[in-house]
Design a protein around this motif. Sequence first.
Motif, PDB file in Angstrom:
ATOM      1  N   LEU A 140      16.739  -7.065   8.452  1.00  0.00           N
ATOM      2  CA  LEU A 140      16.733  -6.715   7.035  1.00  0.00           C
ATOM      3  C   LEU A 140      16.923  -5.203   6.891  1.00  0.00           C
ATOM      4  N   PRO A 141      17.372  -4.737   5.727  1.00  0.00           N
ATOM      5  CA  PRO A 141      17.534  -3.280   5.544  1.00  0.00           C
ATOM      6  C   PRO A 141      16.259  -2.525   5.896  1.00  0.00           C
ATOM      7  N   SER A 142      16.403  -1.431   6.626  1.00  0.00           N
ATOM      8  CA  SER A 142      15.243  -0.661   7.074  1.00  0.00           C
ATOM      9  C   SER A 142      14.426  -0.114   5.920  1.00  0.00           C
ATOM     10  N   SER A 143      15.041   0.036   4.747  1.00  0.00           N
ATOM     11  CA  SER A 143      14.297   0.515   3.586  1.00  0.00           C
ATOM     12  C   SER A 143      13.298  -0.517   3.089  1.00  0.00           C
ATOM     13  N   TRP A 144      13.472  -1.781   3.505  1.00  0.00           N
ATOM     14  CA  TRP A 144      12.550  -2.828   3.085  1.00  0.00           C
ATOM     15  C   TRP A 144      11.317  -2.881   3.987  1.00  0.00           C
ATOM     16  N   MET A 145      11.542  -3.060   5.282  1.00  0.00           N
ATOM     17  CA  MET A 145      10.431  -3.298   6.214  1.00  0.00           C
ATOM     18  C   MET A 145      10.416  -2.312   7.376  1.00  0.00           C
TER      19      MET A 145
ATOM     20  N   ALA B  21       0.818  -1.212   0.000  1.00  0.00           N
ATOM     21  CA  ALA B  21       0.000   0.000   0.000  1.00  0.00           C
ATOM     22  C   ALA B  21       0.850   1.259   0.000  1.00  0.00           C
ATOM     23  N   SER B  22       1.968   1.251   0.748  1.00  0.00           N
ATOM     24  CA  SER B  22       2.773   2.467   0.882  1.00  0.00           C
ATOM     25  C   SER B  22       3.730   2.683  -0.283  1.00  0.00           C
ATOM     26  N   LYS B  23       4.230   1.595  -0.878  1.00  0.00           N
ATOM     27  CA  LYS B  23       5.247   1.739  -1.915  1.00  0.00           C
ATOM     28  C   LYS B  23       4.717   1.581  -3.335  1.00  0.00           C
TER      29      LYS B  23
ATOM     30  N   GLY C   1       9.208   0.737  12.107  1.00  0.00           N
ATOM     31  CA  GLY C   1       7.896   0.384  11.601  1.00  0.00           C
ATOM     32  C   GLY C   1       7.571   1.054  10.275  1.00  0.00           C
ATOM     33  N   ILE C   2       6.341   0.861   9.815  1.00  0.00           N
ATOM     34  CA  ILE C   2       5.871   1.396   8.538  1.00  0.00           C
ATOM     35  C   ILE C   2       4.540   2.101   8.753  1.00  0.00           C
ATOM     36  N   THR C   3       4.417   3.287   8.203  1.00  0.00           N
ATOM     37  CA  THR C   3       3.144   4.005   8.220  1.00  0.00           C
ATOM     38  C   THR C   3       2.296   3.549   7.035  1.00  0.00           C
ATOM     39  N   VAL C   4       1.051   3.254   7.299  1.00  0.00           N
ATOM     40  CA  VAL C   4       0.171   2.677   6.284  1.00  0.00           C
ATOM     41  C   VAL C   4      -0.809   3.741   5.789  1.00  0.00           C
ATOM     42  N   PRO C   5      -0.901   3.958   4.485  1.00  0.00           N
ATOM     43  CA  PRO C   5      -1.899   4.907   3.967  1.00  0.00           C
ATOM     44  C   PRO C   5      -3.305   4.332   4.132  1.00  0.00           C
ATOM     45  N   PRO C   6      -4.310   5.179   4.206  1.00  0.00           N
ATOM     46  CA  PRO C   6      -5.668   4.669   4.396  1.00  0.00           C
ATOM     47  C   PRO C   6      -6.167   3.909   3.176  1.00  0.00           C
TER      48      PRO C   6
END
Length: 350
Positions: free
Chosen positions: A146-151, A91-93, A156-161
Motif C-alpha cells: 500500500l502507499p507508504s503515506s498510509w501505513m 494516534a499519529s494522524k 514503519g510508523i512512529t507512535v506518539p505517547p
Amino acid sequence: MDPSGIFPTSYRTDRRVVRTRWQAIALAVFMGLLLAAPYLASGRIIAVLNMMLISAVIAVGLQICTGYAGQINLGQAAFMGVGAYTASILASKTGMSFLLTIPLAGFAAALFGFLFGLTAARIKGFYLALTTIAAQFLFHFAVLNLPSSWMGGSNGITVPPAELFGFRIVGETSQFYMNLAVATIMIAGAFGIIRSRFGRAFVAVRDDDVAAGIMGINVAATKANAFLIGAFYAGVGGALWAYLIRFVGVDQFTLFNSIFFIAMIIVGGMGSIVGALVGVFVIRVIQEVIATVGPNIADSVSFLGGDIVFAGMNVILGGVIAGSMILEPKGLMHRWNILKSSFRIWPFPY
C-alpha cells in the motif's frame, strides 16, 4: 473439585470464578502485589511484566478462539499487527486519545478476523490452519505494497505517547499501570464470555459441531464469532504494544510470533483462561532467560559464533514446547488441577 463442605446450589454458583474465601484473599493479595510491583521490582522486571501483560491479552483471545471454540488460528500476530497499525495511524494522524484508539484497534482487528472466520464455516483442521496462515501473509503484503503515506511501508510508523488529562504515559511504570488496567478488563471479560451462552456454544462446537447444529446452535455464526473475539483481543494487545514500543513495523508481527502465542496456550493448558496466563508467564520467563544468558554464552564460546548460540537457545525453547506436548499434553493447569484434587481428598486415593 471443591473443598469438603462446598456444595453449589445453582448453575451461577457452580460457574463462579472465585468460589471460596481463601481464593478471594489470594486474588486480592496477587492484585496488591501487582499494583505495588513498580515500587518493589527493578525497571528490567517491570519491562518484562509489561510484555507479559500485553501477551496475556493476546493469548487469552487466542484461547477463546482455539482452546474453547476449537478453531485453529495461526494468524494471531497478523490480527495483533492490524490493531497496532490502526492505533498508530489514529494516534499519529488524528491525535485521538488512547481511550478511543485502543478499542477501535480491537474493532479493526475483529473485522479482519471475522472475514477469515467466515471460511471456518466450511473448512476445519489442517485447511483452516492454512487459511489463517494466509491472513499472516496478506497482512504483510498489504502493509508493504500500500502507499507508504498510509501505513509507512517498510519504514514503519512512529507512535506518539499516550496521554490522559495532559499526563504523558511514557515511563515503564505508567505504561505498566495502563497495561495492567486494560489486561484486567480484558481477562475479566474473557471469564464472562466463557461463562455465558456464547462460551457454552463455543465448547459445543469444539466438541462436535454436527451435534451442536442439531441442538440448534448456529455453527457458522459461532465459528465466525470465535475468530471475531480472538482477533479483537489481539487488536487490543497490538494497540498496547504500539504505545509501549512507540514504533510499529511489519517485521514485528511474523508467523513465528503467532506460533509462540499458540505455544503459550499449549504449555499452559487448552481450554483454560488461567492456563493461557500460566503459559504466557512460562514462555516469557524462558525467553527472558535466553536473552540474558545468550550473550554470556556467546562471549565464552566465541568460536561457535553468536548466531549458532542463539539458534541453539531457540532449539531449547522449542524443546520445552515439544516436551510439554509429550509429557503433559493437556497443559500445566491440568496437572495443577490434579494436584489440587489429590490434596483435597487426601489421604483417600479417590
